[in-house]
Motif scaffolding. Structure first.
Motif, PDB file in Angstrom:
ATOM      1  N   TYR A 129       0.882  -0.996   0.107  1.00  0.00           N
ATOM      2  CA  TYR A 129      -0.033   0.021  -0.011  1.00  0.00           C
ATOM      3  C   TYR A 129       0.869   1.070   0.164  1.00  0.00           C
ATOM      4  O   TYR A 129       0.620   2.391  -0.783  1.00  0.00           O
ATOM      5  N   VAL A 130       1.902   1.271   0.883  1.00  0.00           N
ATOM      6  CA  VAL A 130       2.572   2.401   1.069  1.00  0.00           C
ATOM      7  C   VAL A 130       3.761   2.568  -0.249  1.00  0.00           C
ATOM      8  O   VAL A 130       3.681   3.756  -0.762  1.00  0.00           O
ATOM      9  N   ALA A 131       4.026   1.272  -1.026  1.00  0.00           N
ATOM     10  CA  ALA A 131       4.926   1.537  -2.118  1.00  0.00           C
ATOM     11  C   ALA A 131       4.169   2.045  -2.993  1.00  0.00           C
ATOM     12  O   ALA A 131       4.724   2.882  -3.968  1.00  0.00           O
ATOM     13  N   ILE A 132       2.735   1.849  -3.306  1.00  0.00           N
ATOM     14  CA  ILE A 132       2.105   2.052  -4.397  1.00  0.00           C
ATOM     15  C   ILE A 132       1.404   3.323  -4.438  1.00  0.00           C
ATOM     16  O   ILE A 132       1.254   4.342  -5.265  1.00  0.00           O
ATOM     17  N   CYS A 133       0.850   3.553  -3.190  1.00  0.00           N
ATOM     18  CA  CYS A 133      -0.201   4.748  -2.989  1.00  0.00           C
ATOM     19  C   CYS A 133       0.674   6.012  -2.253  1.00  0.00           C
ATOM     20  O   CYS A 133       0.233   7.196  -2.446  1.00  0.00           O
ATOM     21  N   ASN A 134       1.788   5.870  -1.868  1.00  0.00           N
ATOM     22  CA  ASN A 134       2.822   6.908  -1.218  1.00  0.00           C
ATOM     23  C   ASN A 134       4.138   6.656  -1.484  1.00  0.00           C
ATOM     24  O   ASN A 134       5.116   6.518  -0.742  1.00  0.00           O
ATOM     25  N   PRO A 135       4.533   6.543  -2.936  1.00  0.00           N
ATOM     26  CA  PRO A 135       5.894   6.153  -3.281  1.00  0.00           C
ATOM     27  C   PRO A 135       7.050   7.050  -2.722  1.00  0.00           C
ATOM     28  O   PRO A 135       8.061   6.615  -2.580  1.00  0.00           O
ATOM     29  N   LEU A 136       6.745   8.431  -3.012  1.00  0.00           N
ATOM     30  CA  LEU A 136       7.658   9.457  -2.628  1.00  0.00           C
ATOM     31  C   LEU A 136       8.170   9.364  -1.023  1.00  0.00           C
ATOM     32  O   LEU A 136       9.087   9.524  -0.776  1.00  0.00           O
ATOM     33  N   HIS A 137       7.356   8.763  -0.348  1.00  0.00           N
ATOM     34  CA  HIS A 137       7.640   8.629   1.401  1.00  0.00           C
ATOM     35  C   HIS A 137       8.007   7.140   1.709  1.00  0.00           C
ATOM     36  O   HIS A 137       8.009   6.798   2.795  1.00  0.00           O
ATOM     37  N   TYR A 138       8.039   6.381   0.638  1.00  0.00           N
ATOM     38  CA  TYR A 138       8.201   4.782   1.068  1.00  0.00           C
ATOM     39  C   TYR A 138       9.381   4.557   1.909  1.00  0.00           C
ATOM     40  O   TYR A 138       9.116   3.712   2.896  1.00  0.00           O
ATOM     41  N   THR A 139      10.543   5.000   1.329  1.00  0.00           N
ATOM     42  CA  THR A 139      11.774   4.878   2.061  1.00  0.00           C
ATOM     43  C   THR A 139      11.703   5.283   3.383  1.00  0.00           C
ATOM     44  O   THR A 139      12.543   4.878   4.425  1.00  0.00           O
ATOM     45  N   VAL A 140      11.111   6.717   3.759  1.00  0.00           N
ATOM     46  CA  VAL A 140      10.945   6.911   4.933  1.00  0.00           C
ATOM     47  C   VAL A 140      10.071   6.219   6.022  1.00  0.00           C
ATOM     48  O   VAL A 140      10.400   6.045   7.218  1.00  0.00           O
ATOM     49  N   VAL A 141       8.756   6.021   5.175  1.00  0.00           N
ATOM     50  CA  VAL A 141       7.809   5.326   6.208  1.00  0.00           C
ATOM     51  C   VAL A 141       8.336   3.768   6.494  1.00  0.00           C
ATOM     52  O   VAL A 141       8.240   3.371   7.493  1.00  0.00           O
ATOM     53  N   PHE A 244       0.524  -4.448 -10.760  1.00  0.00           N
ATOM     54  CA  PHE A 244      -0.339  -5.560 -10.586  1.00  0.00           C
ATOM     55  C   PHE A 244       0.532  -6.866 -10.243  1.00  0.00           C
ATOM     56  O   PHE A 244       0.180  -7.576  -9.445  1.00  0.00           O
ATOM     57  N   SER A 245       1.529  -6.932 -10.974  1.00  0.00           N
ATOM     58  CA  SER A 245       2.477  -7.920 -10.863  1.00  0.00           C
ATOM     59  C   SER A 245       2.914  -8.321  -9.488  1.00  0.00           C
ATOM     60  O   SER A 245       3.110  -9.152  -8.945  1.00  0.00           O
ATOM     61  N   THR A 246       3.315  -6.885  -8.969  1.00  0.00           N
ATOM     62  CA  THR A 246       3.944  -7.065  -7.682  1.00  0.00           C
ATOM     63  C   THR A 246       3.020  -7.393  -6.494  1.00  0.00           C
ATOM     64  O   THR A 246       3.405  -7.906  -5.399  1.00  0.00           O
ATOM     65  N   CYS A 247       1.715  -7.229  -6.816  1.00  0.00           N
ATOM     66  CA  CYS A 247       0.650  -7.283  -5.868  1.00  0.00           C
ATOM     67  C   CYS A 247      -0.216  -8.621  -6.000  1.00  0.00           C
ATOM     68  O   CYS A 247      -0.602  -9.327  -5.095  1.00  0.00           O
ATOM     69  N   SER A 248      -0.240  -9.174  -7.158  1.00  0.00           N
ATOM     70  CA  SER A 248      -0.774 -10.530  -7.331  1.00  0.00           C
ATOM     71  C   SER A 248      -0.407 -11.614  -6.491  1.00  0.00           C
ATOM     72  O   SER A 248      -1.272 -12.379  -6.138  1.00  0.00           O
ATOM     73  N   SER A 249       1.008 -11.830  -6.329  1.00  0.00           N
ATOM     74  CA  SER A 249       1.185 -13.063  -5.776  1.00  0.00           C
ATOM     75  C   SER A 249       0.711 -13.175  -4.284  1.00  0.00           C
ATOM     76  O   SER A 249       0.176 -14.142  -3.779  1.00  0.00           O
ATOM     77  N   HIS A 250       0.977 -11.720  -3.555  1.00  0.00           N
ATOM     78  CA  HIS A 250       0.548 -11.867  -2.224  1.00  0.00           C
ATOM     79  C   HIS A 250      -0.893 -11.974  -1.937  1.00  0.00           C
ATOM     80  O   HIS A 250      -1.456 -12.643  -1.238  1.00  0.00           O
ATOM     81  N   LEU A 251      -1.691 -11.253  -3.060  1.00  0.00           N
ATOM     82  CA  LEU A 251      -3.118 -11.581  -3.075  1.00  0.00           C
ATOM     83  C   LEU A 251      -3.722 -12.889  -3.144  1.00  0.00           C
ATOM     84  O   LEU A 251      -4.661 -13.235  -2.359  1.00  0.00           O
ATOM     85  N   ILE A 252      -2.953 -13.672  -3.950  1.00  0.00           N
ATOM     86  CA  ILE A 252      -3.313 -15.154  -4.411  1.00  0.00           C
ATOM     87  C   ILE A 252      -3.027 -15.697  -2.976  1.00  0.00           C
ATOM     88  O   ILE A 252      -4.007 -16.553  -2.476  1.00  0.00           O
ATOM     89  N   VAL A 253      -1.956 -15.514  -2.491  1.00  0.00           N
ATOM     90  CA  VAL A 253      -1.508 -16.371  -1.067  1.00  0.00           C
ATOM     91  C   VAL A 253      -2.747 -15.930  -0.004  1.00  0.00           C
ATOM     92  O   VAL A 253      -3.170 -16.616   0.841  1.00  0.00           O
ATOM     93  N   THR A 297       7.927 -17.129  -6.450  1.00  0.00           N
ATOM     94  CA  THR A 297       8.981 -17.168  -7.438  1.00  0.00           C
ATOM     95  C   THR A 297       8.688 -17.052  -8.990  1.00  0.00           C
ATOM     96  O   THR A 297       9.116 -16.250  -9.484  1.00  0.00           O
ATOM     97  N   LEU A 298       7.496 -17.629  -9.071  1.00  0.00           N
ATOM     98  CA  LEU A 298       7.161 -17.792 -10.532  1.00  0.00           C
ATOM     99  C   LEU A 298       6.673 -16.570 -11.212  1.00  0.00           C
ATOM    100  O   LEU A 298       6.786 -16.290 -12.352  1.00  0.00           O
ATOM    101  N   ARG A 299       6.184 -15.912 -10.141  1.00  0.00           N
ATOM    102  CA  ARG A 299       5.420 -14.549 -10.576  1.00  0.00           C
ATOM    103  C   ARG A 299       6.287 -13.250 -10.076  1.00  0.00           C
ATOM    104  O   ARG A 299       5.701 -12.231 -10.391  1.00  0.00           O
ATOM    105  N   ASN A 300       7.479 -13.598  -9.948  1.00  0.00           N
ATOM    106  CA  ASN A 300       8.114 -12.314  -9.557  1.00  0.00           C
ATOM    107  C   ASN A 300       9.521 -12.314 -10.407  1.00  0.00           C
ATOM    108  O   ASN A 300      10.135 -13.364 -10.125  1.00  0.00           O
ATOM    109  N   LYS A 301       9.558 -11.451 -10.941  1.00  0.00           N
ATOM    110  CA  LYS A 301      10.808 -11.366 -12.086  1.00  0.00           C
ATOM    111  C   LYS A 301      12.224 -11.321 -11.300  1.00  0.00           C
ATOM    112  O   LYS A 301      13.120 -11.766 -11.729  1.00  0.00           O
ATOM    113  N   ASP A 302      12.013 -10.532 -10.195  1.00  0.00           N
ATOM    114  CA  ASP A 302      13.255 -10.095  -9.393  1.00  0.00           C
ATOM    115  C   ASP A 302      13.797 -11.460  -8.761  1.00  0.00           C
ATOM    116  O   ASP A 302      15.039 -11.523  -8.623  1.00  0.00           O
ATOM    117  N   ILE A 303      12.871 -12.117  -8.203  1.00  0.00           N
ATOM    118  CA  ILE A 303      13.216 -13.316  -7.474  1.00  0.00           C
ATOM    119  C   ILE A 303      13.948 -14.197  -8.691  1.00  0.00           C
ATOM    120  O   ILE A 303      14.772 -15.140  -8.375  1.00  0.00           O
TER     121      ILE A 303
END
Length: 316
Positions: A129-141, A244-253, A297-303
């Motif tokens: 939520y913070v990463a997508i809705c408040n990206p400018l303050h993400y590293t601070v929050v 959507f791809s960064t959130c979909s894995s978590h949402l499925i779980v 893993t399969l739905r995350n390009k970074d992993i």
């Protein structure tokens, strides 16, 4: 053999040992089940250990999102280790005898790790939520101190409540059958064997389930309503797809875990079928922990990129 003691004041016998029936209704395939569950357990250990390893050694994954994911993977290892090894032992020996103390300990740890998982999934939703809705303050929050505090709270918060609940259940007299039609000491089948009035204990179970299942789930839903609303406002289709791809894995779980857990702990006792209850428990204690690392893993390009990098280094 049933172990019972007689009290002096009555003819009631108090159960001192339970017998887990497990999968005794399918005696011909117990050897096959042992092999399947052993492979599943080793797969869970290996996949989650790999996730923990690559999130620790890959500099690209040194972010709050992957910090939470590594803690979630470690939690999954703890969660399955409480149930599957015991189940494997019972399948191998074809005996399900478990002492009252061991049964209470298993139930307590299952509930602690399950409750911690609910809270950690909520923390992970807040992170997105913070990463997508408040990206400018993400590293601070979401700084390192806050992340550690949130993970610690997820692990610790459930402990006193679950210990109290387990004490409440096992302080009840067990004076009838000592046979549990389940493969581990779960709350509903154990509570079903208690003598006397279990109304208060059932109310406590519902309250705890609401605290650790319903409330976190509603917080996750609220987070994702805001997340999806913000994603839809993005002008670039590529940005939408990435978000959507960064959130979909978590949402499925979340859907898989909360769906099966809520059916087990929030449905009325009168509607509980032992066979269906055992099958549902198999989903959230064995199947879902097996799917979780695959989903992440399969739905995350970074992993996947970090995993390929690790494999390349190990083969050189």
């Amino acid at each position: 053999m049933n172990i019972k003691i007689k009290t002096e004041k009555s003819n009631v016998t108090a159960v001192m040992e339970f017998v887990l029936l497990g999968f005794s209704d399918t005696p011909n395939i117990q050897g096959i089940l042992f092999g399947i569950f052993l492979v599943i357990y080793l797969t869970i250990l290996m996949c989650n250990s790999i996730i923990i390893l690559i999130t620790k050694i890959d500099s690209a994954l040194q972010t709050p999102m992957y910090f939470f994911l590594s803690n979630f993977s470690f939690l999954e290892i703890c969660y399955v280790t409480v149930t599957i090894p015991r189940m494997l032992m019972d399948l191998l020996s074809q005996k399900g005898n478990i002492s009252l103390l061991a049964c209470a300990a298993q139930m307590c740890f299952v509930l602690i790790f399950g409750g911690s998982e609910c809270l950690l999934l909520t923390v992970m939703a807040y992170d997105r939520y913070v990463a997508i809705c408040n990206p400018l303050h993400y590293t601070v929050v979401m700084n390192q101190k806050v992340c550690i505090q949130m993970v610690t709270a997820s692990w610790v918060s459930a402990v006193p409540i679950v210990i109290g609940q387990t004490w409440n259940v096992f302080s009840l007299p067990f004076c009838g059958s000592n046979t549990i039609n389940h493969f581990f000491c779960d709350l509903p089948p154990v509570l079903k064997l208690a003598c006397g009035d279990t109304f208060v204990s059932e109310i406590v179970v519902c309250i705890v389930a609401v605290v650790f299942i319903t409330v976190p789930f509603l917080l996750i839903v609220a987070s994702y309503v805001k997340i999806i609303s913000n994603i839809l406002k993005l002008s670039s289709a590529r940005s939408k797809a990435k978000a959507f791809s960064t959130c979909s894995s978590h949402l499925i779980v979340v859907i898989l875990f909360y769906g099966t857990a809520s059916i087990t702990y929030l449905r009325p006792k009168t509607n509980q079928s032992e066979g269906i209850g055992k099958l549902i428990s198999l989903f959230y204690t064995v199947l879902i922990p097996t799917l979780n690392p695959i989903i992440y893993t399969l739905r995350n390009k970074d992993i996947m990129a970090a995993l390929k990098k690790l494999l390349t280094k190990s083969l050189q």
